[in-house]
Design an enzyme around this catalytic site. Structure first.
Site, PDB file in Angstrom:
ATOM      1  N   TYR A 123       0.890  -1.142   0.059  1.00  0.00           N
ATOM      2  CA  TYR A 123       0.053   0.138  -0.065  1.00  0.00           C
ATOM      3  C   TYR A 123       0.908   1.115  -0.202  1.00  0.00           C
ATOM      4  O   TYR A 123       1.708   1.530   0.827  1.00  0.00           O
ATOM      5  CB  TYR A 123      -0.700  -0.082   1.443  1.00  0.00           C
ATOM      6  CG  TYR A 123      -1.707   1.011   1.453  1.00  0.00           C
ATOM      7  CD1 TYR A 123      -3.202   0.958   0.864  1.00  0.00           C
ATOM      8  CD2 TYR A 123      -1.498   2.311   2.192  1.00  0.00           C
ATOM      9  CE1 TYR A 123      -4.137   2.041   1.343  1.00  0.00           C
ATOM     10  CE2 TYR A 123      -2.105   3.173   2.623  1.00  0.00           C
ATOM     11  CZ  TYR A 123      -3.545   3.174   2.040  1.00  0.00           C
ATOM     12  OH  TYR A 123      -4.407   4.069   2.333  1.00  0.00           O
ATOM     13  N   SER A 132       1.437  12.239   7.801  1.00  0.00           N
ATOM     14  CA  SER A 132       0.027  12.292   8.372  1.00  0.00           C
ATOM     15  C   SER A 132      -0.573  13.236   7.388  1.00  0.00           C
ATOM     16  O   SER A 132      -1.807  12.825   7.415  1.00  0.00           O
ATOM     17  CB  SER A 132       0.293  13.275   9.530  1.00  0.00           C
ATOM     18  OG  SER A 132       1.354  12.437  10.772  1.00  0.00           O
ATOM     19  N   TRP A 156       8.588   4.517   3.490  1.00  0.00           N
ATOM     20  CA  TRP A 156       8.238   3.633   4.440  1.00  0.00           C
ATOM     21  C   TRP A 156       7.212   2.509   3.930  1.00  0.00           C
ATOM     22  O   TRP A 156       6.239   2.273   4.547  1.00  0.00           O
ATOM     23  CB  TRP A 156       7.650   4.391   5.576  1.00  0.00           C
ATOM     24  CG  TRP A 156       8.438   5.565   5.986  1.00  0.00           C
ATOM     25  CD1 TRP A 156       8.187   6.991   6.233  1.00  0.00           C
ATOM     26  CD2 TRP A 156       9.915   5.365   6.734  1.00  0.00           C
ATOM     27  NE1 TRP A 156       9.249   7.453   6.627  1.00  0.00           N
ATOM     28  CE2 TRP A 156      10.209   6.775   7.277  1.00  0.00           C
ATOM     29  CE3 TRP A 156      10.678   4.347   6.923  1.00  0.00           C
ATOM     30  CZ2 TRP A 156      11.432   6.895   7.880  1.00  0.00           C
ATOM     31  CZ3 TRP A 156      11.730   4.574   7.569  1.00  0.00           C
ATOM     32  CH2 TRP A 156      12.169   5.838   7.933  1.00  0.00           C
ATOM     33  N   ARG A 243      -7.526  -0.231  10.297  1.00  0.00           N
ATOM     34  CA  ARG A 243      -7.019  -0.017  11.648  1.00  0.00           C
ATOM     35  C   ARG A 243      -7.405  -1.012  12.448  1.00  0.00           C
ATOM     36  O   ARG A 243      -6.642  -1.147  13.570  1.00  0.00           O
ATOM     37  CB  ARG A 243      -7.469   1.542  11.901  1.00  0.00           C
ATOM     38  CG  ARG A 243      -6.603   2.419  11.104  1.00  0.00           C
ATOM     39  CD  ARG A 243      -7.031   3.843  11.556  1.00  0.00           C
ATOM     40  NE  ARG A 243      -5.982   4.751  10.614  1.00  0.00           N
ATOM     41  CZ  ARG A 243      -6.334   5.983  10.038  1.00  0.00           C
ATOM     42  NH1 ARG A 243      -7.616   6.381   9.939  1.00  0.00           N
ATOM     43  NH2 ARG A 243      -5.318   6.720   9.275  1.00  0.00           N
ATOM     44  N   GLY A 339      13.399  -7.218  35.033  1.00  0.00           N
ATOM     45  CA  GLY A 339      14.668  -6.455  35.227  1.00  0.00           C
ATOM     46  C   GLY A 339      15.673  -6.468  34.144  1.00  0.00           C
ATOM     47  O   GLY A 339      15.407  -6.284  33.339  1.00  0.00           O
ATOM     48  N   GLU A 363       0.031   3.584   9.836  1.00  0.00           N
ATOM     49  CA  GLU A 363      -1.444   3.859   9.313  1.00  0.00           C
ATOM     50  C   GLU A 363      -2.140   4.883  10.475  1.00  0.00           C
ATOM     51  O   GLU A 363      -3.286   4.673  10.686  1.00  0.00           O
ATOM     52  CB  GLU A 363      -1.987   2.236   9.502  1.00  0.00           C
ATOM     53  CG  GLU A 363      -1.660   1.487   8.710  1.00  0.00           C
ATOM     54  CD  GLU A 363      -2.489   0.150   8.435  1.00  0.00           C
ATOM     55  OE1 GLU A 363      -3.673   0.261   8.562  1.00  0.00           O
ATOM     56  OE2 GLU A 363      -1.989  -0.942   8.260  1.00  0.00           O
ATOM     57  N   THR A 365      -0.632   7.932  12.898  1.00  0.00           N
ATOM     58  CA  THR A 365      -0.139   8.099  14.171  1.00  0.00           C
ATOM     59  C   THR A 365      -1.174   8.372  15.211  1.00  0.00           C
ATOM     60  O   THR A 365      -2.431   8.491  14.863  1.00  0.00           O
ATOM     61  CB  THR A 365       0.821   9.352  14.359  1.00  0.00           C
ATOM     62  OG1 THR A 365       0.024  10.515  14.480  1.00  0.00           O
ATOM     63  CG2 THR A 365       1.871   9.306  13.280  1.00  0.00           C
ATOM     64  N   GLN A 367      -1.629  10.735  17.240  1.00  0.00           N
ATOM     65  CA  GLN A 367      -2.201  12.273  17.132  1.00  0.00           C
ATOM     66  C   GLN A 367      -3.179  12.098  16.229  1.00  0.00           C
ATOM     67  O   GLN A 367      -4.155  13.070  16.293  1.00  0.00           O
ATOM     68  CB  GLN A 367      -1.078  13.113  16.993  1.00  0.00           C
ATOM     69  CG  GLN A 367      -0.114  13.282  17.863  1.00  0.00           C
ATOM     70  CD  GLN A 367       0.956  12.387  18.322  1.00  0.00           C
ATOM     71  OE1 GLN A 367       1.226  11.451  17.474  1.00  0.00           O
ATOM     72  NE2 GLN A 367       1.183  11.953  19.672  1.00  0.00           N
TER      73      GLN A 367
END
Ligand code: FAD
Length: 379
Positions: A123, A132, A156, A243, A339, A363, A365, A367
């Site tokens: 895609y 964005s 990307w 999503r 730990g 897909e 962010t 925000q």
């Protein structure tokens, strides 16, 4: 696991995916993370087992599974290894615009490429200067007789160098914004297409992420999805379907980290008792268990709305926002509970921590999910 609404068939599907993840993915996850090799052998097995391309409608010889079914499979695959699961699930992402807007001929041609033999799709929307803000893309499609000439660079892109076909968003005229966008499905071997070098990512390292350049690529008009001007709408609507899948991937990683941490907390002792007996540790696990349950239910809700052919933009964003934060918290707590061992590559949880972060980025962010949700609050 809340299986209240799952029927026998769905439980069987979930079980099959879980067994596959534990048998074929988990034992190899560490090695693929280290080598960054693309997991073809795992993809071949997932294909043979019918765990890929499950969105392909039955009339095109696919399984035509529901959105809820798909989230059940995807959660289990991510439990096994989310890098491998992202490579596999990228097909469902690329299939989403195709099945939403493609003609019967287009759907048949491009789904056949995925159903005939183990193969993957990509895609291609993000660009070096437009992530964005999808409306800012600059890849251009110029009409040239009965075809378009594509020029630009995508960034990307998952499966970029291994995909047999791409979904690509472009603009006919940058000055006209989203109204001038157009999208295509096209074979990845058209002349002028060149994937870049494999990116060295923080997590999900076996997944193939690269730039792709398009230089004077002649794309037949027959490969255009929908009409000129529909591109932005098609690309965005595909996210409603994808999503919940990302939310399911995140839930799988969170569940895996939780299971490791719960086991370890009962085995490891400090101050004369298992660390689980220290309330600080038990409460971390209690919070994580609650958030995983909530993430799963939000994911199922979004998927079920889609299965009822209802709009699920807000619910898909809510599921992704919540589940991705739950995955980051679950994996961070798992490292803390382990730990010093948690910080070491000999143990499984540091990989999960690195793998989880991307769910808050790709897909859309976190925000951007908040932006989408907030817009729906005042409609
Ligand atoms: C491993 C990986 C795989 C990917 N796979 C694909 C793929 O297959 N296909 C594809 O098309 N893309 C893919 N992407 C791209 C991904 O979707 C983008 O990276 C993402 O959408 C963010 O865009 P950006 O990186 O340009 O960040 P930017 O958009 O530059 O954002 C930078 C920061 O600013 C914030 N921000 C931006 N705008 C706003 C705003 N209006 N309000 C508040 N905050 C804001 C963002 O949330 C972020 O924190 C992938 C990325 C990665 C890392």
């Amino acid at each position: 696991m809340p299986d209240l609404q799952l029927d026998e068939q769905q439980l069987a599907l979930q079980r099959a995916a879980r067994e596959f993840a534990q048998r074929e993915m988990m034992p190899h996850a560490g090695n693929y993370d280290e080598s960054m090799d693309y997991p073809w052998p795992i993809i071949e097995k997932a294909f043979a087992q019918g765990l890929m391309n499950v969105f392909v409608p039955q009339e095109y010889d696919g399984l035509g599974l529901s959105h809820l079914d798909v989230t059940l499979i995807v959660e289990q695959l991510a439990y096994g290894c989310s890098g491998m699961a992202t490579a596999i699930t990228a097909n469902e992402l690329a299939l989403s615009p195709l099945t939403l807007a493609g003609s019967a001929e287009q759907i048949r041609k491009f789904t056949r490429m995925l159903l005939e033999k183990p193969s993957v799709a990509a895609y291609c929307v993000t660009e070096p200067d437009a992530g964005s803000d999808v409306a800012a893309i600059t890849t251009t499609a110029k009409k040239d007789g009965d075809s378009y000439v594509l020029n630009g660079e995508k960034m990307w892109i998952t499966n970029a160098s291994v995909a047999s076909w791409y979904f690509v968003l472009a603009t006919l005229d940058r000055r006209l914004g989203t109204k001038a966008m157009v999208c295509f499905v096209l074979p990845s071997d058209l002349s002028g297409i060149a994937p870049g070098k494999k990116e060295k990512n923080m997590g999900q390292r076996c997944s193939d992420t690269r730039a792709v350049t398009f230089k004077d690529v002649q794309v037949p008009a027959a490969f255009r999805l929908g009409e000129e001007g529909d591109g932005f709408k098609i690309a965005m609507r595909a996210f409603d379907k994808s999503r919940p899948m990302v939310a399911a991937l995140a839930t799988g990683v969170a569940q895996c980290a939780f299971d490791h941490a719960l086991r370890y907390a009962q085995e490891r002792s400090a101050f004369g008792k298992p660390i689980f007996a220290h309330q600080a540790i038990a409460f971390m696990l209690a919070e994580v268990a609650t958030e995983i349950e909530a993430a799963r239910l939000l994911t199922w809700k979004a998927a079920q709305l889609l299965d009822q052919s209802k709009r699920a933009t807000k619910e898909a964003s809510m599921a992704k926002l919540f589940a991705s934060a739950a995955a980051v918290k679950a994996t961070e707590h798992a490292v803390q509970i382990y730990g010093g061992y948690g910080y070491n590559r000999e143990y499984p949880v540091e990989k999960l921590y690195r793998d989880a972060k991307i769910f808050q980025i790709y897909e859309g962010t976190s925000q951007i999910q908040k932006l989408i949700i907030s817009r729906h609050l005042v409609q």
